[in-house]
Design an enzyme around this catalytic site. Sequence first.
Site, mmCIF file in Angstrom:
data_model
loop_
_atom_site.group_PDB
_atom_site.id
_atom_site.type_symbol
_atom_site.label_atom_id
_atom_site.label_comp_id
_atom_site.label_asym_id
_atom_site.label_seq_id
_atom_site.Cartn_x
_atom_site.Cartn_y
_atom_site.Cartn_z
ATOM 1 N N SER A 267 0.835 -1.190 0.000
ATOM 2 C CA SER A 267 0.000 0.000 0.000
ATOM 3 C C SER A 267 0.874 1.244 0.000
ATOM 4 O O SER A 267 2.070 1.182 0.263
ATOM 5 C CB SER A 267 -0.879 0.005 1.251
ATOM 6 O OG SER A 267 -0.058 0.240 2.387
ATOM 7 N N LYS A 268 0.210 2.352 -0.299
ATOM 8 C CA LYS A 268 0.879 3.650 -0.292
ATOM 9 C C LYS A 268 1.449 3.910 1.102
ATOM 10 O O LYS A 268 2.509 4.483 1.261
ATOM 11 C CB LYS A 268 -0.187 4.698 -0.619
ATOM 12 C CG LYS A 268 0.315 5.852 -1.400
ATOM 13 C CD LYS A 268 -0.828 6.658 -1.954
ATOM 14 C CE LYS A 268 -1.680 7.263 -0.859
ATOM 15 N NZ LYS A 268 -2.767 8.116 -1.344
ATOM 16 N N ARG A 269 0.701 3.457 2.095
ATOM 17 C CA ARG A 269 1.129 3.663 3.483
ATOM 18 C C ARG A 269 2.443 2.940 3.793
ATOM 19 O O ARG A 269 3.285 3.448 4.516
ATOM 20 C CB ARG A 269 0.031 3.226 4.450
ATOM 21 C CG ARG A 269 -0.357 4.337 5.403
ATOM 22 C CD ARG A 269 -1.663 4.071 6.100
ATOM 23 N NE ARG A 269 -2.787 4.213 5.180
ATOM 24 C CZ ARG A 269 -3.782 3.331 5.074
ATOM 25 N NH1 ARG A 269 -3.798 2.250 5.810
ATOM 26 N NH2 ARG A 269 -4.771 3.540 4.237
ATOM 27 N N GLY A 271 4.881 2.526 1.798
ATOM 28 C CA GLY A 271 5.953 3.362 1.252
ATOM 29 C C GLY A 271 6.353 4.422 2.262
ATOM 30 O O GLY A 271 7.540 4.603 2.578
ATOM 31 N N GLU A 290 -1.580 15.788 -0.492
ATOM 32 C CA GLU A 290 -0.766 14.694 0.029
ATOM 33 C C GLU A 290 0.255 14.281 -1.027
ATOM 34 O O GLU A 290 -0.092 14.053 -2.184
ATOM 35 C CB GLU A 290 -1.693 13.513 0.350
ATOM 36 C CG GLU A 290 -1.014 12.438 1.160
ATOM 37 C CD GLU A 290 -1.902 11.206 1.273
ATOM 38 O OE1 GLU A 290 -2.303 10.884 2.391
ATOM 39 O OE2 GLU A 290 -2.205 10.587 0.242
#
Length: 511
Positions: A267-269, A271, A290
């Site tokens: 997920s982006k999280r 990263g 963001e």
Amino acid sequence: MTDNLKENIRVRFAPSPTGGLHLGGVRTVLFNYLFAQKWGGPFILRIEDTDQTRFVEGAEQYIYECLNWCGMKPDESPANPGEYGPYRQSERKAIYREYAEKLIEKGLAYYAFDTPEELEKMRQEFKTEINPSPQYDSSIRLKMRNSLTISNEEVKLWLQEKKPYVIRVKMPEHETIEFNDLIHGHVAFESSTVDDKVLLKADGMPTYHLAVVVDDYLMKITHAFRGEEWLSSAPVHVFLWKSLFGLDKMPFWAHLPLILGPNGKLSKRDGAKYGFPVFAMNWTDPRNNEFTEGFKEKGFLPKAFNNMLAMLGWNPGTEQEIFEMEEMIQTFSVERIHKSGAKFDFEKAKWFNQEWIKKTDNQELYHLVAPILETKQISYGSEANLTDIIGLVKERCVLLTNFIEQTSYFFITPEKIDADSIKAKWNEAKNNFFNVFIEKMETLEWSVEAIEESFKQLATSHQIKPGELQLPLRIMLVGGKFGPAVFEIAQRIGKQETVSRIKHSLNLLNH
Ligand code: GLU
């Protein structure tokens, strides 16, 4: 041809412009592209923007930029239309209704007039412990307000009165819906477990499910690689294909394995948490500002990025890991795509990049490195000069951004000198040596060999091992314990600058 092909293949990538393109998205592009290139068919980009609530300004442009950076130019796209346009679904709105109505005529879809409140009421009413979010499906549809439960006259009247409605697919009961996926093989679903998805929304826009089927048909798509998250939608698509166009026209699907991060689906999280990029290029979400870092700006070569992505879920069946695009196209085969999730490992991604930096010629690297130095306002002199220096330091760079640190001391006097590392073994004899060396340099011919020879001779005459003096010299010239051969550095920065950096360090050491 072992890939189960139809003739005249046409392959498409169909992203929704809802934000930045993460590496899973680019891998989908890559596999579509490799397949199209391998079998000589066009690679098509279609923008699936029918969900206006998820539309994000700039996202389509960003997709073009990413494809451009990765070197995967579509043969047909909104920007470069072929004969099957428009290639943006929002511009095809008028096309879809006809197909939704055709399904109604065949009794395979229906008008649904339920208000948002009624839908919510249904969810509350039918909620159970084992089924916490009931779907609008064959078990529920007859309890709702739709053309299956109200009279034809009333339906006609409501349509005339322009009462808001959607068109829903009427999924069959207790049928097996099946197809052969190029990766997963035979896949079967029990039709009653699939909900009656909305096909046409109240605003007249199709949903993805209707649009994807209609467009793949009208655009004569033969193959589509897409993420595994779409596998659960496949039964609706198969049913629509069967009902509208015939299964023999349906494209071959290849549902690509998920890309896994440290904890499940990447997920982006992840990263942000672990400090690696997940998007192809930097992306700032215009809705909330963001920021998400991209592989490009992190310092990845597009070749390395593509190479690394190809290995996420595919293997060539040999030990070979480094592939040029052309080689990947030749070697690519659907049979070697794995079914199970592919783990993303940032250290491995960096290894690919490092290998590609080593492999890429200095001239090509110049065109990638120069803009990075320019953004840091580092003037590197001529192209030839920087190209040469790139050759000297590239073995030491893992990311293109490492070239900033690894080349800047050739052009700019280092701001910080790691004097502590010199001090640890510093003494009067070494101090004398450098003072004499500065004087000797005045008359020295400024070649790498001459500097090295003179340095070593002088060291011997001072009864110090040259090796013990080379590290201090390196720190004086570079600022730290890194860089290529130190006499090469001295020669390149010039006599005056070498003297000045040594003097500056001696000053630091004596205070
Ligand atoms: N528009 C879908 C997406 O955004 C594409 C799914 C498909 O390829 O069918 O991922």
